[in-house]
Design a protein around this motif. Structure first.
Motif, PDB file in Angstrom:
ATOM      1  N   GLY A 167       0.815  -1.210   0.000  1.00  0.00           N
ATOM      2  CA  GLY A 167       0.000   0.000   0.000  1.00  0.00           C
ATOM      3  C   GLY A 167       0.851   1.263   0.000  1.00  0.00           C
ATOM      4  O   GLY A 167       2.056   1.232   0.277  1.00  0.00           O
ATOM      5  N   ALA A 168       0.213   2.399  -0.297  1.00  0.00           N
ATOM      6  CA  ALA A 168       0.849   3.710  -0.137  1.00  0.00           C
ATOM      7  C   ALA A 168       0.615   4.157   1.303  1.00  0.00           C
ATOM      8  O   ALA A 168      -0.050   3.456   2.074  1.00  0.00           O
ATOM      9  N   SER A 169       1.135   5.348   1.647  1.00  0.00           N
ATOM     10  CA  SER A 169       1.016   5.762   3.051  1.00  0.00           C
ATOM     11  C   SER A 169      -0.446   5.962   3.458  1.00  0.00           C
ATOM     12  O   SER A 169      -0.783   5.848   4.627  1.00  0.00           O
ATOM     13  N   ALA A 170      -1.330   6.215   2.508  1.00  0.00           N
ATOM     14  CA  ALA A 170      -2.740   6.436   2.863  1.00  0.00           C
ATOM     15  C   ALA A 170      -3.576   5.154   2.808  1.00  0.00           C
ATOM     16  O   ALA A 170      -4.766   5.180   3.142  1.00  0.00           O
ATOM     17  N   THR A 171      -2.996   4.054   2.370  1.00  0.00           N
ATOM     18  CA  THR A 171      -3.772   2.811   2.243  1.00  0.00           C
ATOM     19  C   THR A 171      -4.177   2.303   3.629  1.00  0.00           C
ATOM     20  O   THR A 171      -3.390   2.351   4.576  1.00  0.00           O
TER      21      THR A 171
END
Ligand code: SAH
Length: 574
Positions: free
Chosen positions: A552-556
């Motif tokens: 994931g990305a940091s916002a996932t």
């Protein structure tokens, strides 16, 4: 003779429709059904009974002798929905009869013999004009009888079953693929390939009749069929010449026009200085007939005719028009087809159609096995084991260059870490190429995980077989810095086990340890496994070559057990 037997008024009405369609070939037996069937059995080669299959079987049982002498029996239900080949599918011709009856009654043919012959491309499905004994040859095809194939050239046709071959010398039926005028008879079908290009030149104001007359005479005297004319071609400045336009419209021939400069570059036997002076090309009719065609502008760039074009009628003149005819070689076709992750219902109908249009299939054995049942009987399969992608791609391209219809198949999408690039890197402009997209592993895994790819994402292959590790590392670093969701393909194999931990380590420098990580093995295949863990806890030993890893990305986030990457405008920064 085909005997018709019916028990009810509805059945008799259906029988009358058949009798009206085939007055010479049918006889109605009008008696109580058992008696009628007995008479028809004795007197006819084939029977259509408007009865339930069960009733017909009970009545026919005591009459059965030998499948080589018994009549072929087709049953049609009262509503005329199905025409079922019940007895004598091959020897009795019931399979072919069921198809013919179904066509007349607008019913569904039902054929249950385990035969190659039923899975055939229709003679009129090829998109080419068909002439001659279509019904008789179709029946022979359905009945598995030998049919001789006589083609002037190799065309990219679908696979034909083994009983249709150039070697069937003794066959009673013949399929000819030719642009030449040939005598008609009641056992031959002629398929007209789009092989001829008619080049036309004309003075301003030429009449439609003059153009048509010149073309028709040229074709007829050369023994060529107008049904094989692919298009009429001329020079750009004649694009609005009414007589040419109307002649094309009258025959349904497309009109293609070329710039004079392009035509000037094509070598012709009969150049004219007068034409050169007025139009800027020494030839219109001959050069336009030889020019390569419309679909492949790039092939025209060099201005030379393709190897396969041959002038079969040199320039002929009438008072105001000129005409020349060229025969163009067939272009082979290469379809590069993604099969999706594995599940049959994630294989697109377009992929299935492309495979069934091919006569040669190239691919890894495991993928060929996955779709074997969909291939037409007679399809040549050139399967191979892992490795040697280049050789596989070359084989596919070479087969297409020979004029065949080739399908090159691969899992997921054939353009993603797969065969499309090596194949298209080798394909030249002499073949047509059609790439059919498939559901790639990243999308399959994403669907199983939830919505991890909802914002910007990158796919990175960890295989350093084709790419040096420093380059892979640089890309991972870039994706990490850019906060992309990352899907790793080819993540880990027995001989390549340190790359995945190294890749995850790079990502950990840029995003928190709680970042969700999805691990999907064998997506949409037998043995599918889906797990969601975190960047801090992911265990690389659970990953192999049948797996993709989605970081994931940091916002996932994980929401109710599903991996979700926000689109950015709802839950803050993404
Ligand atoms: N063309 C394929 C990818 C070929 S590279 C596609 O578009 O999917 C091979 C890698 O793809 C494998 O090592 C694995 O990482 C991934 N892969 C392919 N099919 C998969 C599946 N069904 N489940 C999980 N991973 C898969």
């Amino acid at each position: 003779m085909i005997g018709l037997v019916a028990a009810t008024a509805a059945g008799r009405a259906q029988a009358q429709r058949l009798a009206a369609a085939w007055p010479e070939q049918t006889r109605h037996y009008d008696a109580p059904v058992a008696e009628a069937l007995g008479h028809a059995w004795a007197e006819c080669d084939q029977i259509v009974a408007f009865l339930a299959v069960g009733a017909a079987v009970r009545l026919a049982a005591p009459l059965l002798a030998d499948k080589h002498t018994d009549p072929g029996l087709v049953c049609v239900d009262e509503a005329g929905r199905h025409a079922v080949a019940v007895l004598g599918g091959h020897a009795g011709g019931a399979n072919g009869l069921a198809a013919a009856v179904a066509q007349v009654l607008d019913a569904q043919p039902v054929v249950t013999t385990a035969t190659d012959a039923t899975d055939l491309p229709g003679l009129d499905d090829l998109g080419w004009p068909v002439e001659g004994a279509v019904a008789a040859v179709t029946r022979a095809l359905l009945d598995g009888a030998p049919v001789r194939l006589d083609a002037d050239a190799t065309w990219p046709l679908p696979a034909l079953p083994a009983h249709v071959t150039p070697d069937a010398q003794a066959a009673a039926h013949l399929i000819r693929i030719t642009d030449r005028l040939v005598p008609a008879d009641d056992s031959t079908v002629v398929l007209r390939p789009p092989s001829l290009v008619v080049g036309v030149g004309a003075s301003r104001g030429v009449s439609t009749a003059e153009v048509l007359d010149l073309i028709d005479t040229a074709l007829a005297q050369a023994g060529l069929s107008p049904a094989s004319v692919r298009h009429v071609a001329t020079v750009d400045v004649k694009a609005d010449e009414a007589g040419i336009l109307a002649a094309c419209a009258a025959r349904g021939w497309p009109l293609v026009t070329y710039p004079a400069g392009l035509l000037a570059g094509i070598a012709v036997p009969n150049p004219s200085e007068v034409v050169q002076a007025t139009l800027g090309t020494p030839s219109v009719a001959e050069a336009a007939a030889l020019a390569a065609g419309t679909d492949h502008g790039s092939a025209l760039a060099a201005g030379t005719p393709p190897g396969g074009a041959e002038l079969v009628v040199p320039k002929r003149k009438s008072a105001m028009a000129t005409v020349a005819i060229a025969r163009h070689g067939a272009r082979g076709r290469l379809a590069v087809i993604g099969l999706g992750p594995g599940a049959r219902d994630l294989l697109t109908p377009r992929a299935v159609a492309a495979m069934r249009a091919a006569s040669v299939v190239v691919g890894l054995d495991q993928y060929v096995a996955q779709v074997q049942d969909l291939l037409r009987p007679g399809t040549r399969v050139l399967a191979s084991g892992l490795g040697d992608e280049e050789a596989r791609a070359r084989t596919a391209v070479e087969q297409a260059q020979l004029g065949h219809a080739v399908a090159l198949i691969g899992s997921g999408d054939a353009g993603v870490y797969a065969m499309a690039s090596p194949a298209l890197a080798q394909a030249d402009s002499s073949i047509d190429v059609d790439v059919v997209p498939g559901v790639t592993a990243a999308l399959a895994a994403s669907a199983l995980l939830g919505a991890p790819l909802g914002h910007d994402h990158a796919a990175i292959s960890l295989s350093d077989l084709h790419t040096p590790w420093p380059i892979i590392e640089r890309r991972i670093t870039g994706a990490a810095a850019g906060d992309f969701v990352v899907t790793f393909y080819n993540p880990r194999s027995r001989g390549r086990d340190w790359q995945l931990p190294a890749a995850l380590q790079i990502l950990r420098k840029h995003r928190p340890d709680q970042t969700p990580v999805g691990i999907v093995r064998q997506a949409y295949r037998h043995g599918q496994q889906v797990a969601i863990t975190t960047l801090g806890e992911v265990d690389p030993t659970t990953v192999d070559m049948l797996t993709v890893v989605v970081v994931g990305a940091s916002a996932t986030r994980v929401v109710a057990g599903r991996m979700v990457t926000p689109r950015g405008y709802r839950w803050g920064p993404a």
